[in-house]
Design a protein around this motif. Structure first.
Motif: not given
Lengths: 350, 528
Positions: A63-73, A82-86, A142-145, A261-264
């Motif tokens: 959920a915490i990450m989803a808030i960040g993702a929402t900002v991007v979206i 985000v999973g990899s950053i995690y 982000t697919l690359g990173t 967080a694989q697939g997160y």
């Protein structure tokens, strides 16, 4: 009070709150109950503090990450990394805190938080800089990173799981007076981040810029908005939330590995979208993202509670995502109709 | 009397945000050219689209030659003999003219498209209306005039006996428009019933036999054009008589020079442009579309790269690198494409008003919302924005009210130099007059205004002097006293006024390919 109630009912998230409530009630009714061996009390299999907090904890990390993702979206982008950053933030935190040697608990915690948040921030900065600098679509960058960052985590951790020093776990699993094996910290952090997210998006200049940017890049340019700063900013926010989630997750579970967080990223995006974020940009909310994450976890939980075949979990979640988004579209359209009626009324009154 | 070609009976249609049509009943005589006119938002296009099967009415009945019809889509309408020509691209821009013309019934042999047959049919359809186009080119590469020819060919080739033209000349040059008129006259001679949606007086009077006026979704009147005056028609459209006025800002002398442009060039766009702008002055910038008017505006707003020359604001030389910088210098731009460049359509009127000045309204990063609302409410009131509230989605407002919000934004930002690029495009007659009055009032209060418009009467009425651009170069400055449409047009086109008029009359539609020169005359047909 009445206006508050009306505002809640009229708000974008009203439908989602209702769905979450309905699922919760249904689950409570269907869950059945058992007798607690210690106290002899009858306890609902779902509606008990243990299961509820466990469910909230499950939701909190993404959920915490989803808030960040929402900002991007909302800004019209997407963040698959985000999973990899995690994973990278968790591994870096565990490695560096261990390397720093034994310290007093407070320093350990602050250092850990600083490292994971810092790594998240830097990764977000990298994403943003690549998107702006190369002019490549966020999906590609982000697919690359996503692979790069997980690869870095893999290499630096030598593919091993790294134990996180005890003081960190002590914080993430602090009972805060609840006792009985209940750990409310992740849930509270989730609530806090949601609140910050709501305020950030609706009350700050940056937040409003994000909406305008995603709503129309061209109009934002003509309004003189700092486009590059906004674009980079949203990825920094996303990275930061991933770093924070990593701090919490790695501390809570006591270890970090490159496979975390694989697939997160897909859960995170699903939560954002179920929460009402539009992939075409300009629409979404932080509260929606949290509710979306809760809903996904509730559905997963219901399979366990109702003793359904766990093998069907993905199928159910997939269906739920599509249903949730379709329902959201309906309610948006209904709201537009409601609005058009009031508009017509006010027009005829004028 | 013969059965009318089309009869609407009690047609109503509601869209989110507005009642578009309310109980409209009218009849259209077979073989006539019938104008549907009214202000923007009056429902004229909606009525046309209902006839062409694009919208389904919520209530009411539609009769073709006395028989009731119900269309599930444009295909049903075409099968019943009704075609439509849109303002802009209505087909697939990325595939060829030939394919577009045969779309829906691609000739095929054993599942393989018979390309030669496709091209043969397409050429035949274009010949039918006297047009000669390269059928292999992607439709999107053609000019809008050529794309309309393709639409007409598709309608006629599809057997249409009734054709709806939806403001077909809004994006055409004078010459292109003249060709279209000629083609419409030819179609009429062949017995095709033409329904012409427009609010342009010369078109309505020059082309149509009968005119039906809609106002606020209601049918106001149907009159033969013979014996009707323009003033009467405008009166019917807006529901009150139209007043002429003399700009008040001209009563006072202009103030200090606030903007000076010296030898401004932008490769490929404009060359060596110099002019100055004083406080309290409205300066018109006229030219054909493509002459570089908008590009000069963009350069002044920091949106063009590679600009050379000097710009002085308040006597100080500046390099305007971005819109942010321009805004800080006190420049505001109302861009030509309101929906794409002017507004964030997903947001409310309030948010669109405050967008460029959020930082000023905030303490640290925190927006002081009460202040924001007060400011927006003040400008909504001053500009008489008609909206259900500050929070109404901008997309639900009419074009005129949307444009007022773009203007409100720069008033709120206290811009001292306002660049208006086609400020009344797509704005209805009433709001247009209000915007004109506002521009005048702003100038009277000391704002310097650079007014770009394709409507010469608008430029002539508002400006103290008029700069004329042709092919990226400044070719003249005409003082108000000497400004006439003919004179400006001659400067814009670089020929005698007489020659312009003659040329406009020559080319009949489709005898030849429209020249590759995509420049269109700014003087849009019919605004005169």
């Amino acid at each position: 009070m009445r206006t508050l109630a009306r505002r809640l009912l009229g708000s974008q998230e009203a439908g989602l709150v209702l769905v979450v409530a309905v699922v919760t009630v249904t689950l409570t009714l269907l869950a059945g109950s058992h007798v607690d061996r210690r106290t002899g009390e009858l306890i609902n299999n779902f509606w008990n503090s243990n299961t509820l907090i466990q469910t909230a904890t499950d939701a909190s990390f993404f959920a915490i990450m989803a808030i960040g993702a929402t900002v991007v979206i909302i800004a019209g982008g997407i963040d698959l990394s985000v999973g990899s950053i995690y994973a990278l933030a968790g591994v870096a935190m565990a490695l560096l805190v261990r390397a720093a040697g034994p310290m007093d608990p407070v320093t350990t915690v602050l250092l850990g938080l600083g490292i994971s948040a810092g790594v998240g921030l830097l990764c977000g900065l990298l994403n943003g800089a690549l998107v702006v600098g190369l002019g490549v679509h966020p999906f590609i960058v982000t697919l690359g990173t996503m692979w790069m960052l997980r690869g870095i985590a893999f290499v630096v951790s030598r593919a091993e799981s790294i134990l996180v020093p005890q003081p960190l776990t002590a914080v993430a699993k602090a009972p805060l007076g609840l006792g009985g094996g209940l750990y409310p910290v992740p849930m509270l952090v989730m609530l806090a981040v949601t609140m910050v997210g709501v305020l950030y998006l609706t009350r700050t200049v940056m937040g409003r810029h994000v909406f305008a940017f995603g709503g129309s890049l061209e109009a934002s340019r003509f309004a003189g908005l700092p486009l590059n700063r906004i674009q980079i900013g949203v990825f920094v926010v996303s990275g930061l939330t991933a770093g924070l989630a990593a701090f919490l997750g790695a501390s809570f579970y006591g270890s970090a590995s490159s496979g975390d967080a694989q697939g997160y990223e897909l859960y995170v995006i699903a939560a954002a979208v179920v929460g009402g974020a539009s992939l075409s940009g300009g629409k979404g909310s932080a509260l929606g993202a949290t509710l979306g994450a809760l809903l996904i976890v509730l559905i997963r939980q219901s399979i366990r509670t109702l003793h359904l075949d766990q093998n069907y979990e993905w199928i159910v979640i997939g269906c739920a995502i599509i249903v949730a988004v379709v329902v959201d579209q309906w309610s948006t359209r209904a709201a537009a109709r409601r609005f058009s009626r009031t508009a017509a009324l006010s027009k005829s009154a004028a | 009397m013969a059965e009318p070609a089309v009869r609407f009976e009690g047609i109503s249609k509601r869209f989110p945000g507005a009642l578009a049509l309310s109980d409209v009943s009218l009849a259209i005589e077979a073989g006539s050219c019938h104008a549907l006119c009214g202000e923007n938002g009056a429902g004229k296009s909606t009525l046309g689209k209902i006839l062409a099967g694009i919208h389904a009415p919520d209530a009411g009945r539609l009769f073709l030659r006395g028989r009731e019809v119900r269309f599930a889509g444009p295909r049903d309408a075409l099968a019943a003999g009704v075609g439509m020509v849109h303002q802009e691209l209505a087909f697939c821009g990325n595939i060829s003219v030939a394919e577009n013309l045969c779309l829906g019934a691609l000739p095929a042999r054993a599942g393989w498209v018979a390309w030669r047959e496709v091209e043969r049919r397409a050429i035949a359809m274009l010949e039918e209306i006297g047009a000669d186009l390269d059928v292999r080119r992607p439709l999107g590469e053609l000019t809008i005039a050529q794309q309309q020819l393709v639409q007409i060919a598709a309608a006629v080739g599809g057997g249409a006996r009734i054709i709806v033209f939806d403001e077909p000349t809004s994006s055409l040059s004078q010459v292109e428009a003249e060709r279209l008129y000629e083609l419409i006259r030819r179609l009429k001679r062949r017995g095709v019933t033409c329904i012409y949606v427009s609010h342009r007086m010369p078109e309505i009077f020059g082309l149509c036999d009968t005119v039906s006026v809609l106002r606020d979704g209601r049918h106001v009147a149907t009159r033969p054009t013979a014996g009707l005056s323009e003033a009467e028609l405008v009166g019917l459209m807006i529901g009150r008589p139209l007043a002429e006025y003399f700009p008040r800002h001209l009563e006072a002398a202009a103030g200090e020079e606030v903007l000076r442009v010296e030898h401004l060039s932008c490769p490929g766009k404009f060359e060596d442009v110099s002019f100055s702008l004083r406080a309290g002055e409205v300066v018109g910038l006229a030219g054909l579309v493509g002459a570089g008017r908008s590009e000069v505006a963009r350069a002044l707003f920091g949106l063009e790269r590679g600009v050379r020359g000097r710009i002085l604001v308040d006597g100080r030389p500046v390099r305007i690198a971005s819109p942010r910088h321009a805004i800080r210098l006190g420049i505001g731009l109302v861009p030509e494409d309101r929906k794409r460049q002017g507004l964030v359509l997903t947001e409310s009127g309030l948010h669109n008003t405050s967008l460029p000045i959020l930082r000023r309204l905030a303490r640290l990063a925190w927006i002081r919302r009460a202040r924001e609302r007060r400011l927006a409410a003040e400008y909504f009131q001053r500009l008489r924005v008609r909206a259900p509230g500050l929070d109404a989605p901008i997309a639900s407002l009419s074009g005129g009210n949307q444009q007022k919000i773009v203007l409100a934004r720069w008033l709120a930002a206290r811009s001292r130099i306002l660049i208006l690029d086609e400020p009344t495009r797509g704005v209805d007659v009433g709001a247009k007059a209000e915007i004109h009055a506002l521009v005048d009032q702003l100038a009277a209060q000391g704002t310097a205004v650079l007014l770009i418009s394709s409507e010469l009467p608008e430029i002539i009425a508002l400006s103290g002097r008029i700069l004329v651009l042709r092919a990226g170069r400044l070719v003249g400055e005409v003082p108000r006293a000497l400004a006439t449409q003919d004179r400006l047009l001659a400067l814009m086109a670089g020929v005698d006024a007489a020659v312009v008029a003659a040329e406009a009359g020559v080319g009949s539609a489709g005898d030849r390919d429209v020249p590759g020169d995509r420049r269109r005359t700014g003087n849009r047909a019919g605004d005169g």
